[in-house]
Scaffold this motif. Sequence first.
Motif, short mmCIF file in Angstrom:
data_model
loop_
_atom_site.label_atom_id
_atom_site.label_comp_id
_atom_site.label_asym_id
_atom_site.label_seq_id
_atom_site.Cartn_x
_atom_site.Cartn_y
_atom_site.Cartn_z
N VAL A 246 0.84 -1.20 0.00
CA VAL A 246 0.00 0.00 0.00
C VAL A 246 0.88 1.25 0.00
O VAL A 246 0.63 2.20 -0.75
N ILE A 247 1.92 1.25 0.81
CA ILE A 247 2.83 2.39 0.86
C ILE A 247 3.44 2.65 -0.51
O ILE A 247 3.53 3.80 -0.97
N ALA A 248 3.84 1.58 -1.20
CA ALA A 248 4.50 1.71 -2.50
C ALA A 248 3.52 1.92 -3.65
O ALA A 248 3.94 2.01 -4.81
N GLY A 249 2.22 1.99 -3.35
CA GLY A 249 1.23 2.22 -4.40
C GLY A 249 0.88 0.99 -5.20
O GLY A 249 0.22 1.10 -6.25
N GLN A 250 1.29 -0.18 -4.74
CA GLN A 250 0.99 -1.41 -5.46
C GLN A 250 -0.36 -2.01 -5.08
O GLN A 250 -0.87 -2.89 -5.75
N GLU A 251 -0.90 -1.54 -3.95
CA GLU A 251 -2.23 -1.94 -3.50
C GLU A 251 -2.99 -0.67 -3.10
O GLU A 251 -2.38 0.35 -2.75
N SER A 252 -4.30 -0.74 -3.15
CA SER A 252 -5.12 0.41 -2.76
C SER A 252 -5.21 0.52 -1.25
O SER A 252 -4.90 -0.43 -0.53
N MET A 253 -5.67 1.66 -0.77
CA MET A 253 -5.84 1.85 0.66
C MET A 253 -6.85 0.86 1.24
O MET A 253 -6.77 0.49 2.41
N GLU A 254 -7.80 0.41 0.42
CA GLU A 254 -8.81 -0.55 0.90
C GLU A 254 -8.18 -1.88 1.30
O GLU A 254 -8.77 -2.67 2.06
N ALA A 255 -6.98 -2.15 0.79
CA ALA A 255 -6.31 -3.41 1.13
C ALA A 255 -5.99 -3.48 2.62
O ALA A 255 -5.79 -4.58 3.16
N ILE A 256 -5.94 -2.34 3.29
CA ILE A 256 -5.64 -2.34 4.72
C ILE A 256 -6.74 -3.07 5.49
O ILE A 256 -6.46 -3.87 6.39
N ASP A 257 -8.00 -2.80 5.14
CA ASP A 257 -9.11 -3.48 5.82
C ASP A 257 -9.04 -4.99 5.63
O ASP A 257 -9.30 -5.76 6.57
#
Length: 511
Positions: free
Chosen positions: A474-485
């Motif tokens: 997520v930090i590197a922009g490879q996943e969206s912020m929604e991936a945190i949930d």
Amino acid sequence: MKKWMLLSLSTAVLASTLAGCSGAAKTGNEGTGKEQAAADDMSEKITINLMTRSYAGGGWAPNNPMIEEINKRLNIDLKIEWVPSASYQEKLNVLAASNNFPDVFYAPNAEFVKWQAKNVFMDVKPELSKYPNLTKYIPEESLKLFNPKGKYYGLPFYYQDVRDSLAIRKDWLDKLGLQMPQTVDEFYNVAKAFATQDPDGNGKNDTVGFSVEISPNGKFGFGSTGNFLTASFGLANYWKLDDSGKLTPMQTQSKELKDYIGFLRKAYAEGVLDKDTPILKSRDSLNKLEAGKSGIAPVNPQQLFVETMPPILKTDAKAELVQLMPPKGPAGSGGIPVLTSGDNIVINSKIDAKKQQRILKLLDYMVSDEGYDFIKHGIEGVHYKKISDTQYEQLDASVKDRQYLLLGWVFKRFDPMFLIYKWTDPKQVAVIKSYFDNNDKVRVKDAGAGLVSDTATKLGTNIDKKWMDTMVKVIAGQESMEAIDKAVADWKAGGGDQIIQEMNEAYLKTK
């Protein structure tokens, strides 16, 4: 090079130190059938087999003057087995298989917890009233960690719980007309300027704002700038108590995680966060600071003048490094997460009771005023020369003998200044002490420190690494912020819910 200092240390007389340790003694092991040990007047020479881990340079030869001297002082024959740290746990497992442990040895936290129920370790708690230096220089809170209620199966090995400090290039701040950052927004702006405004003046875009390392166990590394920012966003130091009094892990703090990871994600996208962050290893951010490529990084205050500043000054003779306190977050929070270590020095429960008492005398002596001075500075006339009550000179034998190995690799006081010597420059001592004093004001404790979850022992590192892998993406922009949930949900389903239950059950037992 010989070094000088104006610093005095008071010392106690050995006889006085040991007087408080003598007398009739029990073994402290209920149900072992051992009879009360006779008073140890130290007239009998006792052999003590000690095992600990070693690092670069290895341990001492048996005839090292430090071993010969401590043998004379305590009428012992100390035999030390120095096991390379990389193979220490393998060595412990071999000894466990044959049930053939040394008399006294270093026990990492995992083994210390795992073997408590197997009657491997002496319960030292009933004996401590006879060893006043151990209770004086080891906090009761630390003695209790990772022990069942009412038992002390070892003596905690001291690691600085807030050793590292953030440091910043003040000369870069001055050159760019910037003030010391106090908030996360100001921190961001300073880091961005360091990354984009050529603070080193070489005409190249070759500096970074700040770096974040991830530890192999799926945490924000304690030596990482990222760890100094977690509390600014309200994240727990592993565990925190929620409003209902329940332990909650950092891995499930969805809102705080989104705020923090979002901050790092923006910094990464804008070139403020080091682009190497996903692959950085321990010490990489410090390496960049020392190379003059970064202006913000954690440093070990005790190594500031001997390891960190020399390479920086070689690159820029006008460089100035000062302490940077963790910036305040939107809610005014901030601080330095405290490291909790559960490693111990343990005494074999099966050995002769008199030998157990002599080992306790040895450990008590090592933290006494006289003993601590000895294991830290060595032998007067051999490792250092006394010029006056306030002036000392380090001798060449100190470098050759590495007189501090008992202090560094065996046992020591709870003293953050343990690497500061009589011959250290007083001005440097004052700076180092100010780092530790400032850190002590902003400590963020782990509410779950000392508690044990069997599921965490078995699965914790695996699910933490999977969780952290998503955070990095997520930090590197490879996943969206929604991936945190999803990462939070996966962590809980993969064993996290059971860990939370077990940790809270363990917490309630302490009440």
